[in-house]
Design an enzyme around this catalytic site. Structure first.
Site, PDB file in Angstrom:
ATOM      1  N   LYS A 141       0.814  -1.286   0.019  1.00 34.50           N
ATOM      2  CA  LYS A 141      -0.144  -0.037   0.000  1.00 34.50           C
ATOM      3  C   LYS A 141       0.900   1.164  -0.062  1.00 34.50           C
ATOM      4  O   LYS A 141       0.637   2.007  -0.921  1.00 34.50           O
ATOM      5  CB  LYS A 141      -0.915  -0.058   1.236  1.00 34.50           C
ATOM      6  N   ASP A 159      -5.966   0.712   0.576  1.00 28.14           N
ATOM      7  CA  ASP A 159      -6.005   1.084   2.122  1.00 28.14           C
ATOM      8  C   ASP A 159      -7.480   0.664   2.788  1.00 28.14           C
ATOM      9  O   ASP A 159      -8.083  -0.199   1.811  1.00 28.14           O
ATOM     10  CB  ASP A 159      -6.069   2.604   2.251  1.00 28.14           C
TER      11      ASP A 159
END
Length: 256
Positions: A141, A159
């Site tokens: 991420k 996320d």
């Protein structure tokens, strides 16, 4: 009541049986709606260098971007280089980042990050995914955020908001971030990945909330299989819409 909301599918409509082609078409219709809803979507962390962005994303774990942006000016001034983080006084560093939460673990990550960048990359942030994810405190991420924002390399940022919304929309059923990244990436051209991520995240923060989504004031309602998870009455739902884009978002619904 707008036609978009009035024609929205009922909550729980089955999406498992949809064909691959219908999924792609629906996802891309929703993406086009997101483009109109959030033309100025962007990374909401403040930064001026790849290192600053990398540090800010690490600090944003379990913390709002707003709080991180309050902390980083002093932090970036005190530690402008990777070597500065590597040689930081732990007590001082922890005190500076304390408001972001989990400050001891984050300090460990930042000091380790600085040392790794100095040892392996001459103090510079690498621009490749396989090198970024080997750094302390950096997962896929974080790496995709840095690649997309600092190096203009398309990436999908999975996320909490992104994963929640794409499952709610029936774009994927997976809870595994890597699988989510791969499955969503297959629905859209690679060049669109970074902005798609920003726009989905914006929508999650402003309209499609976790506990009480503003279904009746959502411009994506027509194609959303989870319509009805939140209030469907426009006046009630409109009160849940947040952000500077609120008036624009509500106008999209009422005029459609």
């Amino acid at each position: 009541m707008s036609s978009t909301v009035g024609n929205a599918p009922r909550k729980g409509r089955a999406v498992a049986e949809q064909s691959r082609l219908s999924l792609v078409r629906r996802a891309r219709r929703m993406k086009r709606c997101l483009d109109v809803a959030y033309p100025n979507a962007h990374c909401e962390l403040n930064f001026s260098t790849p290192l600053e962005l990398l540090v800010a994303v690490i600090l944003s774990a379990q913390c709002t971007d707003e709080r991180v942006n309050e902390v980083t000016p002093a932090l970036f001034s005190r530690y402008p280089t990777a070597a500065d983080y590597a040689g930081a006084d732990r007590v001082e560093l922890e005190e500076l980042i304390r408001p972001t939460g989990f400050f001891r673990n984050k300090a460990t990550s930042l000091m380790g990050l600085g040392a790794a960048l100095v040892d392996r990359h001459g103090g510079d942030v690498p621009g490749k995914l396989d090198e970024l994810v080997k750094l302390p405190g950096v997962g896929r991420k974080t790496a995709n955020v840095v690649l997309g924002e600092a190096f203009d390399v398309p990436g999908i940022t999975v996320d909490t908001h992104f994963g929640r919304l794409v499952r709610r929309w029936g774009w994927t059923e997976s809870d595994d971030p890597v699988k989510v990244e791969q499955e969503i990436g297959s629905l859209f051209p690679r060049k669109e990945w970074t902005m798609l991520s920003h726009r989905v995240i914006f929508h999650g923060r402003r309209v499609c909330h976790s506990r009480k989504p503003a279904c009746g004031a959502c411009p994506l309602a027509r194609d959303c299989p989870s319509y009805g998870a939140g209030p469907t009455e426009f006046d009630v739902a409109a009160k849940l819409v947040k952000g500077a884009e609120r008036d624009h978002l509500l106008e999209l619904v009422t005029r459609s």
